[in-house]
Design an enzyme around this catalytic site. Sequence first.
Site, short mmCIF file in Angstrom:
data_model
loop_
_atom_site.label_atom_id
_atom_site.label_comp_id
_atom_site.label_asym_id
_atom_site.label_seq_id
_atom_site.Cartn_x
_atom_site.Cartn_y
_atom_site.Cartn_z
CE LYS A 83 -4.30 1.31 2.29
NZ LYS A 83 -5.08 1.16 3.53
O1 G3P Z 1 -9.68 2.43 4.26
C1 G3P Z 1 -9.27 3.67 4.74
C2 G3P Z 1 -9.78 3.84 6.10
O2 G3P Z 1 -9.03 3.11 7.02
C3 G3P Z 1 -9.99 5.23 6.50
O3 G3P Z 1 -11.21 5.22 7.10
O4 G3P Z 1 -12.98 6.01 8.55
O5 G3P Z 1 -10.59 6.64 9.01
O6 G3P Z 1 -11.81 7.63 7.09
P1 G3P Z 1 -11.66 6.44 7.99
#
Ligand code: G3P
Length: 215
Positions: A83
Amino acid sequence: MKFFLDTADLKEIEKAAATGLLDGVTTNPSLVAKTGMKFEQLIVRICELVDGPISAEVISTNAPGMIDEGRKLAAIHKNVVIKLPLTQEGLKACKTLSFEGKRTNVTLCFTPLQALMAAKAGATYISPFVGRLDDIGQDGMDLIQDIRTIYKNYGYKTEILVASVRHLEHLLTAAKMGADVATIPYKVFEQTLAHPLTESGLARFLKDWETSQKA
Ligand code: G3P
């Protein structure tokens, strides 16, 4: 549509994997930090639990560092996907690693043109963050539609991995738009299977059955 779990929590991964419906896992440095585990050890455990793509993120900010880290991560297990952040350095690293035949997931994508550049760099997956766009007053799902159109126009094979999914509506829209993958928190994974009418309907069936068979 493939379902990945967006977590580094081994218990959550174990529970989702036991359903037979889990296709892969995505992690990021914030999720890894919550576990308190050593990164490499954690990735090995996840690979033991799920036979599918497991995204492991680099933390270098320059291309040579990312390439070096990416090669080491890919050597941990055949299912590891490297990643990389959607920066100039990240795309340089993506190009090199893709050329070597390694799978990559370009993350932190917020515009259709960023997604186009990632596809040009040979990314296996592009991760548009829909929830974080909603957070700043945009409609995150518009981004998915735009990327679909652009990738279709040019026949790019890069898979759209909808990320930063916060609720079922995101997931449903992603499926209607034909996104390739959605990576979701465990809470959303559970919600996809639950409906109060399923629960009450089953309770009623079982009660009626018990009554009739006793008679
Ligand atoms: O897949 C990306 C994720 O981990 C981010 O999610 O909810 O932190 O915006 P969030």
